[in-house]
Every structure is written in structure tokens, then in C-alpha cells.
Write a protein that holds these residues in place. Sequence first.
Motif, PDB file in Angstrom:
ATOM      1  N   PRO A  23       0.843  -1.212   0.000  1.00 50.66           N
ATOM      2  CA  PRO A  23       0.000   0.000   0.000  1.00 50.66           C
ATOM      3  C   PRO A  23       0.872   1.254   0.000  1.00 50.66           C
ATOM      4  CG  PRO A  23       0.218  -0.846   2.238  1.00 50.66           C
ATOM      5  CD  PRO A  23       1.121  -1.688   1.377  1.00 50.66           C
ATOM      6  N   SER A  24       0.580   2.205  -0.868  1.00 53.68           N
ATOM      7  CA  SER A  24       1.384   3.442  -0.888  1.00 53.68           C
ATOM      8  C   SER A  24       1.307   4.128   0.472  1.00 53.68           C
ATOM      9  CB  SER A  24       0.875   4.375  -1.992  1.00 53.68           C
ATOM     10  OG  SER A  24      -0.378   4.924  -1.641  1.00 53.68           O
ATOM     11  N   TRP A  25       0.133   4.048   1.105  1.00 58.16           N
ATOM     12  CA  TRP A  25      -0.067   4.752   2.377  1.00 58.16           C
ATOM     13  C   TRP A  25       0.729   4.105   3.512  1.00 58.16           C
ATOM     14  CZ3 TRP A  25      -3.665   2.224  -0.569  1.00 58.16           C
ATOM     15  CH2 TRP A  25      -4.286   1.091  -0.055  1.00 58.16           C
ATOM     16  N   GLY A  26       1.194   2.905   3.301  1.00 61.67           N
ATOM     17  CA  GLY A  26       2.002   2.230   4.324  1.00 61.67           C
ATOM     18  C   GLY A  26       3.412   2.800   4.426  1.00 61.67           C
ATOM     19  N   ILE A 293      -1.573  -5.737   1.144  1.00 61.02           N
ATOM     20  CA  ILE A 293      -1.347  -5.362   2.547  1.00 61.02           C
ATOM     21  C   ILE A 293      -2.077  -4.043   2.792  1.00 61.02           C
ATOM     22  CG2 ILE A 293       0.406  -4.682   4.237  1.00 61.02           C
ATOM     23  CD1 ILE A 293       2.411  -6.443   2.696  1.00 61.02           C
ATOM     24  N   ASP A 294      -2.791  -3.963   3.896  1.00 65.30           N
ATOM     25  CA  ASP A 294      -3.394  -2.684   4.294  1.00 65.30           C
ATOM     26  C   ASP A 294      -2.963  -2.413   5.736  1.00 65.30           C
ATOM     27  OD1 ASP A 294      -4.832  -0.389   4.631  1.00 65.30           O
ATOM     28  OD2 ASP A 294      -6.815  -1.320   4.567  1.00 65.30           O
ATOM     29  N   GLN A 295      -1.759  -1.931   5.881  1.00 63.62           N
ATOM     30  CA  GLN A 295      -1.225  -1.605   7.207  1.00 63.62           C
ATOM     31  C   GLN A 295      -0.503  -0.260   7.100  1.00 63.62           C
ATOM     32  OE1 GLN A 295       0.011  -6.293   8.075  1.00 63.62           O
ATOM     33  NE2 GLN A 295       1.575  -4.728   8.174  1.00 63.62           N
ATOM     34  N   SER A 296      -0.795   0.625   8.035  1.00 67.92           N
ATOM     35  CA  SER A 296      -0.032   1.865   8.091  1.00 67.92           C
ATOM     36  C   SER A 296       0.604   1.903   9.467  1.00 67.92           C
ATOM     37  CB  SER A 296      -0.916   3.094   7.916  1.00 67.92           C
ATOM     38  OG  SER A 296      -2.129   2.765   7.323  1.00 67.92           O
ATOM     39  N   ILE A 303       9.347   0.590   5.960  1.00 68.72           N
ATOM     40  CA  ILE A 303       9.851  -0.367   4.964  1.00 68.72           C
ATOM     41  C   ILE A 303      10.132  -1.710   5.644  1.00 68.72           C
ATOM     42  CG2 ILE A 303      11.669  -0.810   3.270  1.00 68.72           C
ATOM     43  CD1 ILE A 303      11.906   2.225   2.944  1.00 68.72           C
ATOM     44  N   GLU A 304      10.731  -1.651   6.818  1.00 70.37           N
ATOM     45  CA  GLU A 304      10.984  -2.890   7.567  1.00 70.37           C
ATOM     46  C   GLU A 304       9.684  -3.621   7.861  1.00 70.37           C
ATOM     47  OE1 GLU A 304      13.379  -2.753  11.018  1.00 70.37           O
ATOM     48  OE2 GLU A 304      15.194  -2.196   9.923  1.00 70.37           O
TER      49      GLU A 304
END
Length: 397
Positions: A23-26, A293-296, A303-304
Amino acid sequence: MTTSTDPAERVHRALDALRIELPSWGFADTGTRFGKFVQPAAAATIDEKIADAAEVHRLTGCCPTMAVHVLWDFPDGPGDVPRVRRLAERAGIQIGSINPNLFEDQRYKHGSLANPDADVRRQAVAHVLDSIAIAREAGSRDVVLWLADGSNYPGTAHIRMRRRWLEEALQEIHGRLSAEQRLLIEYKPFEPAFYHTDIADWGMALLLARAAGPQARVLVDTGHHYQAQNIEQIVAWLLDEEMLGGFHFNDRRYADDDLTLGSIDPYQVFRIFHEIALYESEHPGAPPPAYMIDQSHNLKGKIEAMIQTVQVAQELAARAALVDRERLRGLQDRAALVDAEETLRRAFLTDVLPWVREWRRARGLAEDPLAAFRETGYIERITRERSGRSKATSSYA
Ligand code: RM4
Ligand code: MN
Ligand code: MN
């Protein structure tokens, strides 16, 4: 159908087939409603998000696409898409699913596609149609709809009328998809609405997807369920209906916590992968669900955290591939309860890391992507480059 009994081969095949969208927002600074802890290395622009996602893909070899959120990533609309598309391709990835934003604007106070005001509904539809155009321009297949629509106080909304309005809007939206595009409908039980949510569960999402048209499917966000819900059963039913479009991966302890996939209940994720592997073994050629993946992450290095999540998904999918499904089927038929359960549990408990590492070596990838990432000096470089410059708001929290 016969399946290989060689565990290494089973693991390798499962990993070859597993693609995970980032996700870009992650990669951007996000937070909770109480505040934001910013990280100097966080991405603020779409260019930086692409660079970070490409780095994850370079190290893991299984994340060739990055999902974007229209408002945060294309604030200037479709005009920016060709440049961004070229940028992504040069970095070695592609633009993935397109997420319209129907929750931030003031006019959506009482809903977007289900708003009682026809003008607001029209504006919301127009935004999704723009998003479909962006998706086409970006060469991406899936448009993911998550609505914040709902109400906060009993008696304040006509629940069935809102369903009708939503259906009408979805039909109009579906009518604009090109043949290869899909509309994925995401559900969530509550939040931001705390009395009723218009698309609260998989049954509502399924009915709406059916009403929308043949290219609509359901999206399962693993964090969008109540505590005791059996997610793998939902997945099995959606597979059986040929209506499972994809996943938003994350884990939850209390509500929609966006914790790292498998950090609270890895067995749940394993059981989901098992249901999918079982279905796919019985339906060769069935298109795989989209794994996103949808995690922020508010606190972990972004990145890790992504690399870690990809590893978790790979390891759990690999374990699910080890389930002796033929044996399990026989045991189920004989109601050999303990042996059936043990067949599942043993696969879950198998240490698959040696085979996962072997797979990475064979594909020219780093055996330990996290360690390899730390050796690149990438994080030090972007920390230097990005700290100090002013950050545009690029996400919601
Ligand atoms: C929601 C949901 C959506 C995401 C928004 C921002 O909780 O998970 O997928 O786009 O948050
Ligand atoms: Mn989601
Ligand atoms: Mn969510």
C-alpha cells in the motif's frame, strides 16, 4: 488430483504463485486519531512511495505492484498518471489497485454513495468514475471501494433506502468498468460510523457486489471482523460463490488495529491460506485472489514493517501448502477428528524457513530480506534526504 509430496517443491510452488501488493499509504506518516509520530524517513510524495515499494520488491521478489489512494497519491487527478506510471515502471514495479477516497471530504458527513442527498451521491459517483479513468490510464485492474458510510444515532437513517441508493450508485459505477477491470467491495463492521455501517459485513458486500454486476467481487480486510468471527469460513464461502476478489492483510487484537499480519493470530492466517490452497487444488486455473497489505505503521519503520509482513505471508502460505489435503479429506470423511486436526496443526507447526530460504536463493533473492535491507544503507540515505524538508499531508490519520 495428485499433489507433490516433496515439501520443498510444494513450498516453492506456493511461493512462486504468491504476489503481494504493497500500500502506498504504508510508507507515509500515519497515526491514530490521538496523534502522529512522524519518521524522518517516511515517504511524503508518490515518487518516494514508489521508491520505497520498489525497494521492498527488489528484496522480496514478490511485490510487483503498489496500491494507491486517489486523493493522497493523485491530488491533481488523472493528469499525473502517465508520469507516475512511467516512474513506477522505471523503478521495476507497477501501479496496483486504485482506492477512491469517499470519506475525507466535508460533504461526506452523512455518507457518500449512500448519502440521502442526491447531489452528494452524484459527486461521490463522479469521484469513483474519475478513479476508474485513473485505473485505466495506470494500467491497473482493480478499483477498491471502502465506504465510511453509516450513521451514528438510532433512527437517523433509512437503512433500506440507503441500500437502494448504494445499489444504484454501484450499478452506475460498474457500467463504466472496462472488460478487464474489477470492482472490489470492502466491508467493515463499524468505525467511523458507530451505530450502523452501510456495508458492515461480507453478506452485505456480497449482495451489493451481485447487484453491481458481474465484474464486482468482495474484498476481505482481515482486520474488519468482530473478535470471534471465523474468517476462513467467510473465505471458503466466498470462494464457493466465486466472489472472493481479494484481501487487505493486517491483524487485529481489538478492532481495526492495522497490526502486522499474523502478529496476533498466525494460525488464523494459515487457515485462510489453507482454505484457498484447498479450493485452488480442486479448481485448477481459478484466478487467485488479489493479496494486498493494508497496514499503516505508526511506530515501526515502514519499509521494515512491509518486508516483515511479506515474510509472514510467505511463511504462512508455505505452511498451508504443506497440508496433506488428500489425507485430510479421507480423515474428514471418516470423522477422524483428532487425526484431521493434527494433519492441519502439524503443517502449521512445520519450520518452513529452510525451504523459503532455498526458494529465495534459487531466484537470486536475498535469503534474509530484512538483513539484506539493513545492509543496503537505503534507510540511512532516505533519512538524510527526506529529513528537514516540509511534508505534504499524504494520508488520513
Ligand atoms: C479503512 C479500510 C480501507 C482503507 C481506509 C483508509 O479502514 O481498511 O481499506 O482504505 O481505512
Ligand atoms: Mn482495508
Ligand atoms: Mn481498515
